[in-house]
Design a protein around this motif. Structure first.
Motif, PDB file in Angstrom:
ATOM      1  N   LEU A  93       0.825  -1.211   0.000  1.00 10.66           N
ATOM      2  CA  LEU A  93       0.000   0.000   0.000  1.00 10.66           C
ATOM      3  C   LEU A  93       0.857   1.257   0.000  1.00 10.66           C
ATOM      4  N   ARG A  94       1.925   1.240   0.787  1.00 10.01           N
ATOM      5  CA  ARG A  94       2.810   2.409   0.821  1.00 10.01           C
ATOM      6  C   ARG A  94       3.527   2.598  -0.514  1.00 10.01           C
ATOM      7  N   GLU A  95       3.892   1.475  -1.145  1.00  4.51           N
ATOM      8  CA  GLU A  95       4.560   1.564  -2.434  1.00  4.51           C
ATOM      9  C   GLU A  95       3.638   2.159  -3.490  1.00  4.51           C
ATOM     10  N   ARG A  96       2.326   2.020  -3.294  1.00  4.45           N
ATOM     11  CA  ARG A  96       1.353   2.640  -4.187  1.00  4.45           C
ATOM     12  C   ARG A  96       1.091   4.105  -3.832  1.00  4.45           C
ATOM     13  N   GLY A  97       1.792   4.616  -2.819  1.00  4.80           N
ATOM     14  CA  GLY A  97       1.713   6.036  -2.499  1.00  4.80           C
ATOM     15  C   GLY A  97       0.720   6.404  -1.423  1.00  4.80           C
ATOM     16  N   LEU A  98       0.133   5.411  -0.733  1.00  2.00           N
ATOM     17  CA  LEU A  98      -0.836   5.722   0.318  1.00  2.00           C
ATOM     18  C   LEU A  98      -0.137   5.940   1.654  1.00  2.00           C
ATOM     19  N   ARG A 137       0.110 -15.882  -8.966  1.00  2.00           N
ATOM     20  CA  ARG A 137      -1.022 -15.656  -9.868  1.00  2.00           C
ATOM     21  C   ARG A 137      -2.190 -15.079  -9.092  1.00  2.00           C
ATOM     22  N   THR A 138      -2.796 -14.052  -9.638  1.00  2.00           N
ATOM     23  CA  THR A 138      -4.040 -13.483  -9.109  1.00  2.00           C
ATOM     24  C   THR A 138      -5.030 -13.385 -10.269  1.00  2.00           C
ATOM     25  N   PRO A 139      -6.277 -13.004 -10.011  1.00  2.00           N
ATOM     26  CA  PRO A 139      -7.222 -12.853 -11.122  1.00  2.00           C
ATOM     27  C   PRO A 139      -6.789 -11.799 -12.138  1.00  2.00           C
ATOM     28  N   ALA A 140      -5.947 -10.849 -11.704  1.00  2.00           N
ATOM     29  CA  ALA A 140      -5.595  -9.735 -12.592  1.00  2.00           C
ATOM     30  C   ALA A 140      -4.277  -9.920 -13.322  1.00  2.00           C
ATOM     31  N   ALA A 180      -1.340 -11.301   0.670  1.00  2.00           N
ATOM     32  CA  ALA A 180      -1.166  -9.848   0.777  1.00  2.00           C
ATOM     33  C   ALA A 180      -1.361  -9.180  -0.581  1.00  2.00           C
ATOM     34  N   LEU A 181      -0.818  -9.788  -1.616  1.00  2.00           N
ATOM     35  CA  LEU A 181      -0.964  -9.236  -2.967  1.00  2.00           C
ATOM     36  C   LEU A 181      -2.426  -9.254  -3.408  1.00  2.00           C
ATOM     37  N   MET A 182      -3.121 -10.361  -3.101  1.00  2.21           N
ATOM     38  CA  MET A 182      -4.537 -10.464  -3.456  1.00  2.21           C
ATOM     39  C   MET A 182      -5.361  -9.417  -2.710  1.00  2.21           C
ATOM     40  N   ALA A 183      -5.083  -9.237  -1.429  1.00  2.00           N
ATOM     41  CA  ALA A 183      -5.827  -8.256  -0.635  1.00  2.00           C
ATOM     42  C   ALA A 183      -5.596  -6.839  -1.149  1.00  2.00           C
ATOM     43  N   THR A 184      -4.367  -6.548  -1.551  1.00  2.00           N
ATOM     44  CA  THR A 184      -4.057  -5.209  -2.057  1.00  2.00           C
ATOM     45  C   THR A 184      -4.753  -4.962  -3.385  1.00  2.00           C
ATOM     46  N   LEU A 231      -1.381  -4.746 -10.027  1.00  2.00           N
ATOM     47  CA  LEU A 231      -0.380  -3.798  -9.570  1.00  2.00           C
ATOM     48  C   LEU A 231       0.815  -3.867 -10.507  1.00  2.00           C
ATOM     49  N   SER A 232       1.588  -2.832 -10.547  1.00  2.00           N
ATOM     50  CA  SER A 232       2.842  -2.866 -11.288  1.00  2.00           C
ATOM     51  C   SER A 232       3.771  -3.876 -10.629  1.00  2.00           C
ATOM     52  N   GLY A 233       4.511  -4.620 -11.460  1.00  2.00           N
ATOM     53  CA  GLY A 233       5.482  -5.558 -10.901  1.00  2.00           C
ATOM     54  C   GLY A 233       6.509  -4.862 -10.033  1.00  2.00           C
TER      55      GLY A 233
END
Length: 500
Positions: free
Chosen positions: A115-120, A300-303, A325-329, A338-340
């Protein structure tokens, strides 16, 4: 020069630092005293910091007199009442709420880092702490500062007193230790302010003090037997309590579970009309391989499929935590990929102190807070994969834990065990531990050293001679209680104040 004379200035300086930090000296401008201290020792902590840390410790001592955090309070009413008096700070930020038996703290750290890496701007609330109580409340990746801790306490103190008075008058009890810290955390998050909080339950879920908010995303990490005296005697009963953090119309991310718990998660999500993401069905670790300092993951996630993401933690269980954690984000942001770079940058900088952590390389010493049989099992798996040399455990635990169950899981993985003594009323007696261990390991493989430093030294000597033909390095694993992990980190110099 005589060595005893060499130590006198250091002793005098320590005494001066303690006196100035105590707040007993009144008069000079603090900046003048700062100059005196700096001239005597340029590395000395600022006096104001010392005084504030002293206040933090005083506040902690006051709060810890309340009912301990392991005593469940089957109600959220007192916390709700306090937060209402404070203007409902929990409504000022969004939330990802994490429950489960094992993996909560590591998952919280990884999720917050994404989340922080996404700027939040983020808050994180976890428990228990390893060293400083300030570790429980994290703001933008750093433990709450002494000044903010003190300010937060002053902001919430009167509301807590009012609710205590009302509760006692009605025949109830005061807020517990954990309830007070929940109120403080939510207040600190609102005061910062933050965009999103990652909140770990204290125990259970439905009646946990943290469950006074409507989390955007609820996470159910692996459920196993623990805290049966409060949560239920079966995995199903425990899971039912933990699933209580999922609220109508929200999202549930469910890590890998035994089939019975997965079925319960599916049914509860359907009843709550919630979006459900299941490990193995909707997201998974497709590949992983050990790497220096951790491992490389493909998730792997749905996205998306995130390939060769470095994770600075060991073991398959941490890979599964990372996938959750990746799925929740992704779910928090509405389901898009999300960006790799986000995952790579976030996880390379994320650690989980006290969770299969290397604290010394020569001799190789790890600390690990495996305090139930399920946690011990994943720890053994990590050791077999990443640390195959001869091993000796240093072990201690709380008396109310399944000590026999944990030691039974650990026994095949260790050449010997050194039991030691922890402080506190809940700590198991070292002699009792040794007796239990002898029934599992055999008396010839069990040693007792009440002092932790001596226990680690004894274990290191035993490990070095356990298998002279071994190719891989021998290791000492300090394992058991979280309190033991914290004490070992402190003793071995791994503690860094204000680290995330």
């Amino acid at each position: 020069m005589n060595k005893s004379h060499d130590s006198e200035p250091d002793a005098d300086l320590a005494a001066l630092r303690a006196l100035l930090g105590s707040g007993l000296i009144v008069g000079p401008d603090p900046s003048v005293l700062e100059d005196v201290m700096h001239a005597a020792d340029p590395s000395a902590a600022p006096i104001n910091d010392l005084a504030l840390e002293s206040q933090v410790e005083e506040i902690y001592r006051e709060i810890i007199r309340r009912a301990p955090e392991h005593k469940v309070q089957p109600s959220t009413e007192r916390v709700e009442a306090c937060l209402d008096l404070l203007g409902r700070p929990q409504d000022t930020f969004r939330t990802i709420h994490i429950t489960g038996t094992n993996g909560k703290t590591s998952t919280a750290r990884m999720t917050e880092a994404l989340l922080r890496e996404r700027g939040l701007r983020t808050g994180r609330f976890t428990s228990p702490h390893l060293h400083s109580v300030r570790e429980r409340i994290v703001l933008d990746g750093q433990a709450i500062s002494p000044a903010e801790f003190v300010d937060t306490w002053e902001d919430v103190r009167r509301a807590i007193e009012l609710v205590d008075e009302r509760s006692v008058a009605e025949g109830g009890s005061r807020l517990s230790f954990f309830e007070v810290f929940t109120v403080m955390a939510y207040s600190a998050f609102a005061m910062r302010p933050i965009d999103v909080a990652v909140v770990e339950v204290g125990m259970g879920g439905r009646w946990d003090a943290t469950n006074v908010l409507q989390a955007d995303v609820a996470m159910l990490m692996p459920v196993a037997l623990d805290h049966q005296q409060w949560l239920g005697s079966t995995v199903e009963e425990i899971a039912a309590e933990k699933l209580g953090i999922l609220h109508p119309g929200k999202t549930l991310v469910c890590a890998r579970q035994v089939p019975e718990v997965t079925e319960m998660a599916v049914a509860w999500a359907k009843e709550q009309k919630a979006m459900l993401y299941l490990a193995g069905r909707d997201f998974s670790v497709e590949h992983r391989e050990p790497a220096v300092g951790g491992q490389l993951l493909t998730v792997r996630t749905p996205a998306a499929v995130y390939r060769d993401i470095p994770l600075a933690m060991f073991g398959a269980y941490q890979a599964e935590n990372a996938a959750a954690a990746l799925m929740a984000t992704e779910a928090f942001f509405g389901g898009g990929a999300l960006s790799g770079d986000v995952a790579e940058h976030a996880w390379m900088a994320t650690s989980s102190p006290g969770r299969m952590e290397i604290v010394k390389s020569s001799p190789l010493i790890l600390v690990d807070a495996a305090h139930n049989p399920a946690g011990a099992k994943v720890s053994v798996d990590v050791l077999e994969e990443s640390f195959p040399g001869p091993r000796v455990a240093v072990f201690s635990a709380m008396a109310d834990k399944d000590i026999e169950g944990v030691l039974t899981v650990l026994e095949p993985a260790f050449a010997a065990v050194v039991v030691t003594q922890m402080d506190g009323e809940r700590a198991a007696d070292a002699d009792d531990l040794a007796q239990t261990a002898a029934g599992i390991f055999g008396a010839e493989r069990v040693f007792t050293e009440p002092d932790l430093g001596n226990a680690i030294s004894r274990a290191a000597d035993l490990a070095e001679t356990a298998d002279p033909q071994a190719v891989s390095p021998a290791s000492v694993v300090v394992i058991g209680s979280i309190q033991l992990a914290g004490a070992a980190r402190d003793l071995l110099g791994a503690y860094r104040p204000d680290s995330q």
